[in-house]
Design a protein around this motif. Structure first.
Motif, PDB file in Angstrom:
ATOM      1  N   ARG A 143       0.666  -1.108   0.031  1.00 23.08           N
ATOM      2  CA  ARG A 143      -0.093  -0.158   0.222  1.00 23.08           C
ATOM      3  C   ARG A 143       0.932   1.351  -0.105  1.00 23.08           C
ATOM      4  N   GLN A 144       1.884   1.252   0.576  1.00 18.45           N
ATOM      5  CA  GLN A 144       2.421   1.893   1.043  1.00 18.45           C
ATOM      6  C   GLN A 144       3.000   2.336  -0.361  1.00 18.45           C
ATOM      7  N   ILE A 145       4.166   1.646  -0.736  1.00 17.94           N
ATOM      8  CA  ILE A 145       4.601   1.646  -2.156  1.00 17.94           C
ATOM      9  C   ILE A 145       3.615   2.685  -3.285  1.00 17.94           C
ATOM     10  N   ASP A 146       3.007   1.772  -3.258  1.00 22.70           N
ATOM     11  CA  ASP A 146       1.794   2.577  -4.148  1.00 22.70           C
ATOM     12  C   ASP A 146       1.522   4.200  -4.003  1.00 22.70           C
ATOM     13  N   ILE A 147       1.534   4.189  -3.442  1.00 22.78           N
ATOM     14  CA  ILE A 147       0.945   5.242  -2.817  1.00 22.78           C
ATOM     15  C   ILE A 147       2.123   5.961  -3.326  1.00 22.78           C
ATOM     16  N   ILE A 148       3.293   6.144  -2.710  1.00 21.65           N
ATOM     17  CA  ILE A 148       4.636   7.136  -3.325  1.00 21.65           C
ATOM     18  C   ILE A 148       4.391   6.730  -4.558  1.00 21.65           C
ATOM     19  N   GLU A 149       4.892   5.469  -5.409  1.00 15.95           N
ATOM     20  CA  GLU A 149       5.143   5.231  -6.395  1.00 15.95           C
ATOM     21  C   GLU A 149       3.853   6.009  -7.389  1.00 15.95           C
ATOM     22  N   ASP A 150       2.936   6.510  -6.654  1.00 13.77           N
ATOM     23  CA  ASP A 150       1.727   7.330  -7.459  1.00 13.77           C
ATOM     24  C   ASP A 150       1.992   8.702  -7.414  1.00 13.77           C
ATOM     25  N   GLY A 151       2.502   9.194  -6.607  1.00 10.99           N
ATOM     26  CA  GLY A 151       3.461  10.481  -6.423  1.00 10.99           C
ATOM     27  C   GLY A 151       2.489  10.949  -5.396  1.00 10.99           C
ATOM     28  N   GLY A 152       1.879  10.083  -4.275  1.00 14.99           N
ATOM     29  CA  GLY A 152       1.170  10.941  -3.024  1.00 14.99           C
ATOM     30  C   GLY A 152       2.597  10.272  -1.734  1.00 14.99           C
ATOM     31  N   ALA A 153       2.049  11.003  -0.253  1.00 16.86           N
ATOM     32  CA  ALA A 153       2.476  10.930   0.809  1.00 16.86           C
ATOM     33  C   ALA A 153       1.717  10.022   1.649  1.00 16.86           C
ATOM     34  N   VAL A 154       2.975   9.513   2.607  1.00 19.44           N
ATOM     35  CA  VAL A 154       2.120   7.936   3.563  1.00 19.44           C
ATOM     36  C   VAL A 154       1.306   9.144   5.029  1.00 19.44           C
ATOM     37  N   VAL A 155       1.301   8.837   5.221  1.00 14.78           N
ATOM     38  CA  VAL A 155       0.084  10.005   6.894  1.00 14.78           C
ATOM     39  C   VAL A 155       0.127   8.731   7.642  1.00 14.78           C
ATOM     40  N   GLN A 156       1.030   9.343   8.430  1.00 15.67           N
ATOM     41  CA  GLN A 156       1.035   8.746  10.185  1.00 15.67           C
ATOM     42  C   GLN A 156      -0.499   8.760  10.462  1.00 15.67           C
ATOM     43  N   GLU A 157      -0.304   7.633  10.585  1.00 10.57           N
ATOM     44  CA  GLU A 157      -1.495   6.922  11.141  1.00 10.57           C
ATOM     45  C   GLU A 157      -1.598   5.537  12.021  1.00 10.57           C
ATOM     46  N   THR A 158      -2.546   5.455  12.425  1.00 12.64           N
ATOM     47  CA  THR A 158      -3.076   3.883  12.943  1.00 12.64           C
ATOM     48  C   THR A 158      -3.836   3.321  11.939  1.00 12.64           C
ATOM     49  N   ARG A 159      -3.294   2.095  12.552  1.00 11.13           N
ATOM     50  CA  ARG A 159      -4.532   1.673  10.822  1.00 11.13           C
ATOM     51  C   ARG A 159      -4.900  -0.380  11.146  1.00 11.13           C
ATOM     52  N   LEU A 160      -5.530  -0.488  11.290  1.00  9.89           N
ATOM     53  CA  LEU A 160      -6.695  -1.695  11.423  1.00  9.89           C
ATOM     54  C   LEU A 160      -6.122  -2.599  10.665  1.00  9.89           C
ATOM     55  N   TYR A 161      -5.857  -3.971  11.079  1.00 10.35           N
ATOM     56  CA  TYR A 161      -6.171  -5.238   9.456  1.00 10.35           C
ATOM     57  C   TYR A 161      -7.210  -5.966   9.713  1.00 10.35           C
ATOM     58  N   ASP A 162      -7.633  -5.963   8.844  1.00  9.98           N
ATOM     59  CA  ASP A 162      -8.889  -6.392   8.323  1.00  9.98           C
ATOM     60  C   ASP A 162      -8.444  -8.232   7.942  1.00  9.98           C
ATOM     61  N   PRO A 163      -8.644  -9.091   8.134  1.00 14.78           N
ATOM     62  CA  PRO A 163      -7.898 -10.248   8.402  1.00 14.78           C
ATOM     63  C   PRO A 163      -8.921 -11.181   6.867  1.00 14.78           C
ATOM     64  N   ASP A 164     -10.330 -10.324   7.087  1.00 15.80           N
ATOM     65  CA  ASP A 164     -11.333 -10.774   5.974  1.00 15.80           C
ATOM     66  C   ASP A 164     -11.163 -10.775   4.916  1.00 15.80           C
TER      67      ASP A 164
END
Lengths: 481, 489
Positions: free
Chosen positions: A233-254
């Protein structure tokens, strides 16, 4: 562009104390809601926390095991925030003075190399209760049984560079806390869970990328998946010219995705300050000496010793020291029967495949260490062959014999499995088989040595597997030549 | 009856002059008669009081009674009392029935003291005038237009008007000594850690300490020695033997070195108060004491330091009042945030909210070092001042408050001037020392009582009580009571 990943883990290990960190309530899992919450856990007006010294002892054990200094004069601090399952309105934790300071943990990489992961700190803190959103339409239920349960939060340096390394580290910590007897290792019940800080940066770049924190992941499999999906996800964002936001994320295994919980801007200011209800914990030399005395042999040391003392391969030593219970089982059998190699083969082979098939832990094995000792003694003294031994083991697994060292003997006796070592008897069998298979005798004698195996098979069959194979070989060779 | 000391009451009870039930009923009647206008009680626990008295009478009859058995008393309404409303004078806890007893309550119950009721106070012990009560202001029995001081104003007034022989209080920045001074009774704040805080609803945990009000040092000694001692439920209580505080009351104080800090006699001290304090010191000279001038140079930093540390701790301590498990919850909250905001917004009074906001600010990221940490450093300097002083002197004396009881409403709109009322008392809480207020006379200006503050070194409560008792052997200020409530008896 080539990317580099930087991962740090925060592991929450619930300490296996009988009572809570600051109250006398039981910590037993799975009880009726709110039956294990006393006035202190409920944060009634006027109540005060009293430190459970057992938790301090356990944290100190962990610190010693990772080669860390044990904080002298370490301080409890209040982390202030409002949440319905946090009765005090603050969590008692440790902030700038944790009980365990910088230590380390070595992991083995896939290429067999060892990598040292720094453990920044480990500190004691209270767990919160649980908010139950199901079962109460439009409302939330609060269960405070877990409120105040002691946790050791183990924070790593950002030293891991792949999801695999992170899992290897998490497994090592998991193994260690169980070795020390300070955590039950139960990921499903949440006794061992982890937050992962993940960031990426172009390979070679010095400064760290912006990180996301993946919260509360409670399985090794999910940690690996969550980190990998987050890296993508992070690589995609940066390669698309975006910036990763510092945040808390939740993993959804489903859905196998991570999603945002809250950003840095929304993050709480926890207003940490020293808890005025508790004095700094004084760690004395006497205390540390006493903790050292009860510290069990650690996995790495045990691994080395097993290789040296029992002449085991590093593979066997690795398998046998993966858990303290397995190591204890092995060692008790090996010592009692004096056959470490044979014991290692049996524990890593027959025993572990039976345990796997029946989904049992070694501590619940129907064949206990004494029973296996009895069995291995009979293999060693040639009362039975290895093959017969498997038959005996199967019987023992099924509950035949008794629960002590004589179990194997009883099965051998009752089933008549004792090995035939009487040369005369074996010779008689050989003679009979040679007489009935003259063609094969001819073939052998004319140089077709492959048929030798046929004769061995026939003799073993005729003896119902009980003939001593070495003797059969020797006598066959003599008679056929 | 109301002029008897605890020792005399105990003797009479054991001699059968009257029973504990009669004595307790006598005080309940006085509360019923006078407390309407004084408002010193939030809850009168008549039933429990008489049940306790009956049990005490049985002990007396059986010969198993102790020194305090059968003598009724009152508790400040921040000590948790099992099965009885414990409100902290707040709407927030107006419906809170404590499910357990504070250790202090437990000890005094065990000593056989029937509980008359729970006394009024400033909400969550925040205040110096007892005007910050959800249950209304407490009136000074010497002049109903004046405040009794705070925060333990209800307990002080109950004892001053002889509605209870003794009453517990708590002192975080002067909350025992200042109302004792303003109502003309004796009150002692013990060393931090001497009395268990378990079951005392926390205001500022590192400063709060339970203590006692009485009409004399000897009465206070009897109760304090029973209340004190290490409590495994309070990690900040100190494992240290409690001396028999009554036994040393009559020790001679000849040669006693009394330190007078010049900072306590400077600008801001009302001259009529200074006069009374100076007269008291003259009395001590006559008793053979030696006067040493000392300096506590950081005294002026006590107020700013206290008003960072105490609100900081309070902002965290009061977080548990969230409407979730007990206490006030707003009507029909629409969501969690609404429930928190309205429950706390409606449940707490103005001064409590002010201190929660101040404390939250002081602990916030970016301000912590400048406020909280600096205040803690000042706290150490203040302790060091006292430490140096006690190398030279046995006790320190001075005024308790810069002036006598002020008029109701006089300072309610000016919190800073209200905070200044604690200027001589705060520093001792910051240092954790013991201190008391002893009635020393009346202001010639307004005829209101003035207390002499005596400050002792750590765990020297027995010494303080001895010093106060010797003074009370040669003076009768402590025997003077407001005639409107004691005239006919």
């Amino acid at each position: 562009m080539e990317w580099e990943t930087v991962i740090g883990l925060e592991i929450h290990a619930q300490l296996s104390t009988n009572s809570k960190l600051f109250s006398g309530s039981s910590t037993e899992y799975g009880q009726e809601p709110n039956t294990q919450a006393n006035i202190v856990d409920l944060a009634m007006p006027g109540v005060l926390p009293v430190l459970n010294t057992e938790a301090v002892r356990m944290a100190a054990m962990f610190g010693l095991a990772i080669g860390a200094p044990i904080g002298r004069g370490n301080v409890f601090a209040r982390k202030n925030y409002f949440y319905p399952d946090l009765p005090q309105g603050y969590q008692i934790s440790q902030f700038d003075k944790p009980i365990v300071e910088l230590g380390h943990m070595d992991i083995t990489l896939e290429n067999g190399e060892t990598k040292r992961i720094g453990v920044t700190r480990a500190h004691l803190e209270q767990d919160a209760g649980k908010s139950l959103h199901e079962d109460f339409a439009g409302m939330t239920g609060i269960d405070l049984n877990r409120s105040g349960t002691p946790l050791l939060e183990i924070v790593s340096e950002p030293d891991m560079s792949s999801a695999k390394e992170a899992v290897a580290y998490m497994k090592k910590i998991h193994e260690l806390v169980q070795y020390l007897g300070i955590n039950d290792g139960n990921l499903a019940e949440g006794s061992f869970r982890c937050d992962a800080n993940v960031s990426v940066r172009p390979k070679g770049q010095k400064e760290l990328g912006t990180r996301a924190e993946l919260k509360n992941i409670n399985s090794f499999k999910f940690v690996e998946r969550a980190i990998n999906i987050e890296i993508e996800r992070q690589i995609d964002i940066i390669e698309d010219g975006g910036a990763v936001v510092q945040e808390t994320r939740l993993y959804d295994p489903d859905k196998n995705e991570t999603r945002s919980m809250r950003s840095k801007e929304e993050a709480n200011d926890y207003r940490y300050f020293p808890c005025p209800d508790l004095l700094p914990i004084e760690i004395t030399d006497e205390f540390l000496t006493a903790v050292k005395a009860i510290l069990p042999e650690l996995p790495a040391a045990k691994f080395e010793r097993f290789m040296n003392e029992y002449d085991l391969s590093d593979y066997d030593a690795g398998v046998l020291t993966a858990s303290r219970e397995t190591a204890d089982y092995f060692e008790s059998v090996a010592k009692a029967c004096g056959e470490p190699k044979l014991t290692a083969n049996w524990v890593t082979g027959e025993l572990s495949s039976h345990l796997n098939n029946d989904s049992l832990e070694i501590t619940d094995s129907p064949v206990n260490a004494e029973m296996l000792t009895g069995l291995i003694k009979r293999i060693a003294d040639k009362t039975i062959s290895g093959k017969i031994a498997k038959e005996v083991f199967q019987a023992l697994w099924a509950g035949e014999g008794s629960k002590d060292e004589s179990a194997a003997d009883k099965v051998i006796e009752s089933k008549g499995l004792k090995q035939i070592t009487d040369s005369g008897a074996i010779e008689a069998l050989i003679d009979e088989i040679m007489a009935n298979n003259e063609g094969q005798v001819e073939q052998y004698r004319s140089g077709k040595e492959k048929v030798f195996g046929f004769f061995v098979g026939q003799v073993m069959k005729a003896s119902q597997g009980k003939a001593n194979p070495a003797q059969v070989n020797e006598l066959l060779k003599k008679k056929l030549s | 009856m109301i002029t008897k000391s605890l020792t005399e009451l105990s003797t009479s009870l054991k001699a059968g002059d009257f029973s504990s039930v009669e004595l307790t009923q006598f005080y309940l009647d006085r509360i019923a008669k006078y407390d309407g206008e004084l408002n010193s009680f939030i809850t009168v626990t008549e039933e429990q009081a008489l049940a306790g008295a009956k049990a005490a009478d049985e002990q007396i009859a059986a010969g198993t009674a102790g020194a305090l058995t059968g003598i009724p008393m009152a508790h400040k309404d921040l000590f948790c009392t099992d099965g009885v409303r414990t409100s902290c004078a707040s709407k927030m806890l107006g419906n809170f029935i404590a499910p357990y007893n504070a250790t202090v309550v437990e000890k005094l119950n065990a000593a056989g003291m029937p509980m008359l009721g729970k006394t009024n106070m400033d909400e969550f012990a925040m205040g110096s005038s007892n005007e910050n009560s959800y249950y209304g202001a407490v009136k000074n029995p010497w002049d109903l237009e004046r405040v009794p001081g705070g925060s333990s104003g209800g307990s002080a007034v109950a004892v001053a008007a002889r509605l209870a022989p003794v009453a517990t209080g708590t002192d975080t920045g002067g909350s025992i000594r200042q109302p004792a001074s303003l109502t003309g009774i004796t009150g002692i704040k013990p060393t931090y850690g001497r009395v268990s805080r378990f079951g005392m609803i926390a205001y500022a945990s590192s400063l709060d300490q339970g203590g006692i009000f009485g009409t004399s040092a000897s009465d206070c000694a009897m109760v304090l020695e029973t209340m004190s001692g290490f409590d495994p439920k309070d990690s900040t209580s100190v494992e240290r033997d409690v001396p028999n505080m009554s036994a040393s009351l009559n020790d001679s104080i000849k040669g006693l070195k009394i330190g007078l800090p010049k900072e306590f006699f400077g600008e801001g001290l009302d001259s009529s108060v200074a006069e009374v304090v100076n007269d008291a010191i003259e009395e001590y000279k006559k008793l053979g004491a030696e006067i040493v001038e000392i300096s506590l140079p950081n005294t002026h930093l006590a107020i700013p330091s206290y008003y960072v540390i105490a609100p900081a701790e309070a902002s965290s301590n009061l977080s548990r009042f969230d409407g979730v498990r007990y206490g006030y919850r707003c009507e029909a909250p629409v969501d969690l945030t609404d429930m928190y905001m309205r429950s706390r917004g409606e449940g707490f009074g103005t001064e409590v909210k002010r201190r929660i906001m101040t404390g939250t600010y002081a602990l916030s990221a970016g301000y912590y070092d400048a406020y909280y940490l600096k205040a803690q450093k000042i706290r150490r300097l203040i302790s060091d001042d006292f430490k140096k002083a006690f190398e030279k002197v046995d006790v320190i004396m001075g005024p308790v408050a810069p002036e006598t009881a002020f008029k109701l409403g006089e300072k309610t709109d000016d919190p800073i001037s209200m905070y200044l009322a604690d200027i001589y008392t705060l520093s001792l809480n910051l240092a954790g020392l013991t201190g008391m207020s002893v009635p020393a006379g009346f202001s010639k200006n307004n005829k209101m009582p003035v207390g002499l503050q005596i400050i002792g070194n750590y765990f020297e409560e027995a010494k303080l009580l001895n010093v106060a008792h010797q003074y009370q052997q040669v003076t009768d200020w402590h025997k003077q009571a407001p005639s409107a409530y004691t005239g006919g008896e």
